[in-house]
Design a protein around this motif. Structure first.
Motif, short mmCIF file in Angstrom:
data_model
loop_
_atom_site.label_atom_id
_atom_site.label_comp_id
_atom_site.label_asym_id
_atom_site.label_seq_id
_atom_site.Cartn_x
_atom_site.Cartn_y
_atom_site.Cartn_z
N ALA A 90 -2.18 22.14 -4.47
CA ALA A 90 -1.25 21.22 -5.15
C ALA A 90 -0.70 21.85 -6.43
O ALA A 90 -1.43 22.51 -7.18
N GLN A 91 0.58 21.61 -6.66
CA GLN A 91 1.25 22.04 -7.90
C GLN A 91 2.23 20.95 -8.32
O GLN A 91 3.09 20.56 -7.54
N GLY A 92 2.07 20.46 -9.53
CA GLY A 92 2.94 19.39 -10.02
C GLY A 92 2.29 18.03 -9.88
O GLY A 92 1.06 17.90 -9.82
N ARG A 93 3.13 17.00 -9.79
CA ARG A 93 2.64 15.63 -9.68
C ARG A 93 3.06 15.04 -8.34
O ARG A 93 4.10 15.39 -7.78
N TYR A 94 2.24 14.06 -7.88
CA TYR A 94 2.46 13.48 -6.56
C TYR A 94 2.37 11.96 -6.64
O TYR A 94 1.59 11.40 -7.43
N LEU A 95 3.18 11.32 -5.82
CA LEU A 95 3.09 9.86 -5.66
C LEU A 95 2.25 9.59 -4.42
O LEU A 95 2.60 10.02 -3.31
N VAL A 96 1.12 8.90 -4.62
CA VAL A 96 0.21 8.60 -3.52
C VAL A 96 0.31 7.11 -3.19
O VAL A 96 0.17 6.25 -4.07
N HIS A 97 0.58 6.84 -1.94
CA HIS A 97 0.70 5.47 -1.44
C HIS A 97 -0.45 5.19 -0.49
O HIS A 97 -0.61 5.88 0.53
N VAL A 98 -1.26 4.18 -0.81
CA VAL A 98 -2.42 3.81 0.00
C VAL A 98 -2.16 2.45 0.63
O VAL A 98 -1.89 1.47 -0.07
N PHE A 99 -2.23 2.38 1.95
CA PHE A 99 -1.99 1.15 2.70
C PHE A 99 -3.19 0.87 3.59
O PHE A 99 -3.58 1.72 4.38
N GLU A 100 -3.76 -0.35 3.45
CA GLU A 100 -4.91 -0.75 4.25
C GLU A 100 -4.52 -1.91 5.17
O GLU A 100 -4.72 -3.08 4.82
N PRO A 101 -3.97 -1.62 6.34
CA PRO A 101 -3.48 -2.70 7.20
C PRO A 101 -4.57 -3.65 7.69
O PRO A 101 -4.27 -4.80 8.04
N ASN A 102 -5.81 -3.20 7.72
CA ASN A 102 -6.90 -4.02 8.26
C ASN A 102 -7.75 -4.68 7.18
O ASN A 102 -8.77 -5.30 7.49
N SER A 103 -7.34 -4.57 5.93
CA SER A 103 -8.16 -5.10 4.84
C SER A 103 -8.00 -6.62 4.70
O SER A 103 -6.90 -7.15 4.86
N PRO A 104 -9.09 -7.31 4.36
CA PRO A 104 -8.98 -8.75 4.08
C PRO A 104 -8.43 -9.03 2.69
O PRO A 104 -8.11 -10.17 2.37
N TYR A 105 -8.33 -7.99 1.85
CA TYR A 105 -7.89 -8.17 0.47
C TYR A 105 -6.37 -8.00 0.38
O TYR A 105 -5.83 -6.95 0.77
N ALA A 106 -5.70 -9.02 -0.13
CA ALA A 106 -4.24 -8.98 -0.25
C ALA A 106 -3.81 -9.57 -1.59
O ALA A 106 -4.43 -10.51 -2.10
N LEU A 107 -2.76 -8.99 -2.13
CA LEU A 107 -2.13 -9.50 -3.35
C LEU A 107 -0.89 -10.27 -2.94
O LEU A 107 -0.02 -9.74 -2.25
N ARG A 108 -0.80 -11.53 -3.36
CA ARG A 108 0.36 -12.37 -3.06
C ARG A 108 1.06 -12.74 -4.36
O ARG A 108 0.42 -13.04 -5.36
N ALA A 109 2.39 -12.73 -4.31
CA ALA A 109 3.18 -13.07 -5.51
C ALA A 109 4.40 -13.87 -5.09
O ALA A 109 4.95 -13.66 -3.99
#
Length: 409
Positions: free
Chosen positions: A173-192
């Motif tokens: 790795a060199q520089g900065r990275y945007l990391v996106h984590v998606f848990e489709p099977n998780s019971p934990y969800a943020l609602r807004a």
């Protein structure tokens, strides 16, 4: 034939008792109203100036309702990671098997490739043939229709590994990275959810949110937010627990709507821990903000013979404005039901004007009568494509008939 004529005559005779002018009903909590109008520049382009009005008949048996408020739901989050952390192994806490992770370079960072990503657990490397269930590079993702930047890579953790803490490593790795984590099977969800899909400049925006396991909100949740205008300008959104135990934030919108086109966003970031699980979630919900270039004055005129409702307007900026509404009539069983929709639009200069909704007496089925109601009224600035006013119940006109008063034999 005689029965129909007599029925119409009785309607005409009795309607004069409730013809005239009045005040619109008080706005409800879901309504959008303004107490003032403001100037706004005319957008570039050619616009229709000819007035138009029309109506169509509805099936009274069809149920009408406003759309349910949109609630965003997220089982994902984004974070920026520098090269040192990626080389060492970026820690990712998962709450369910099968997490999907995307790594995208920021700026001039070295592109990520699926074969360069390695999975660790407790500092030990997971065998390559066991680590990931799926891998894909940017070209493969773009061919599949995903909007990803060049140099991105996606991997899915093998569900056989279960859940818990992992480290995703990119040794070169060199520089900065945007990391996106998606848990489709998780019971934990943020609602807004925001209080309105459409707001006016200077209004208050209310956002409620909750990080939950299923439907149970997690105690001790840390939450922050930000409002993002179409121009990219940001405004803080500070969350606190309200009297109902929900996370809530409120902010005053600027009095001048953003000159840039597009929607505003309320972005929400939350974190909590439960049963040894560290949970992180981000979400966003969009809403429109318009300059109040016109408003309903709050009065109306009603002609019961033609079923025409005239709505006076205060116009603050030159443009084409449209009004629409749904007429409800009282059915023989005493229940108000929708019978027609009418719309009207015209070009106006600043000042006092009016638009009329003509429903036509023929739109009312035989046996339907007063009281009449005007529901789902909308005022739009068609030139600027903006919603300026909404009223779920704007008017109720006519008296309830006494027993046998309108009977026809």
């Amino acid at each position: 034939m005689h029965k129909t004529i007599l029925y119409a005559a009785l309607i005409s005779a009795s309607s004069s008792a409730y013809a005239g002018s009045g005040q619109l009903l008080p706005a409800g909590p879901a309504d959008l109203v303004s107490t003032h109008v403001s100037r706004a520049a005319l957008p570039a382009g050619n616009f229709e100036h000819r007035p138009v009005s029309f109506h169509w008949v509805l099936d009274p048996g069809a149920e009408l309702a406003t759309a349910a408020p949109f609630v965003s739901e997220s089982r994902e989050y984004w974070t920026q990671v520098d090269a040192t952390e990626m080389q060492r192994g970026f820690a990712i806490d998962t709450t369910a098997p099968g997490a999907v992770v995307r790594v995208s370079p920021i700026g001039k960072a070295l592109p990520a490739a699926p074969e360069q990503l390695h999975l660790l657990r407790g500092g030990d490397a997971v065998k390559a043939d066991l680590a990931f269930a799926h891998r894909a590079n940017a070209e493969q993702l773009q061919q599949a229709g995903m909007d990803v930047s060049n140099g991105s890579a996606v991997v899915q953790f093998n569900p056989q590994l279960g859940q818990g803490r992992f480290q995703l490593q990119m040794a070169n790795a060199q520089g900065r990275y945007l990391v996106h984590v998606f848990e489709p099977n998780s019971p934990y969800a943020l609602r807004a959810q925001s209080n309105h899909a459409n707001l006016l400049a200077g209004d208050r925006i209310d956002v409620s949110a909750g990080l939950a396991n299923g439907r149970t909100n997690l105690s001790g949740t840390q939450m922050i937010g930000v409002l993002v205008a179409p121009s990219g300008q940001t405004y803080p959104l500070n969350f606190a627990v309200n009297s109902r135990g929900e996370m809530h934030a409120s902010a005053q919108l600027p009095k001048q709507a953003s000159a840039a086109s597009g929607l505003w966003e309320a972005q929400v970031f939350a974190g909590a821990s439960e049963n040894g699980n560290s949970i992180q979630r981000d979400t966003r919900t969009a809403f429109a903000v318009a300059q109040p270039t016109a408003r309903l004055t709050g009065q109306y005129r009603f002609d019961p013979l033609s079923l025409r409702v005239t709505l006076p307007l205060q116009i603050g900026a030159s443009g084409r404005y449209g009004v629409g509404g749904t007429l409800y009539a009282t059915a023989p069983d005493g229940v108000a039901r929708p019978v027609a929709v009418a719309q009207s639009a015209a070009w106006f200069e600043p000042g006092q004007h009016a638009l009329s909704l003509g429903f036509d007496r023929a739109s009312v089925p035989l046996g339907y009568h007063a009281p009449f109601e005007l529901r789902y009224v909308e005022l739009k600035d068609q030139t600027r494509q903006a919603q300026l006013e909404t009223r779920e119940l704007a008017m109720r006109e006519g008296r309830v008939s006494r027993p046998n008063e309108n009977n026809v034999r």
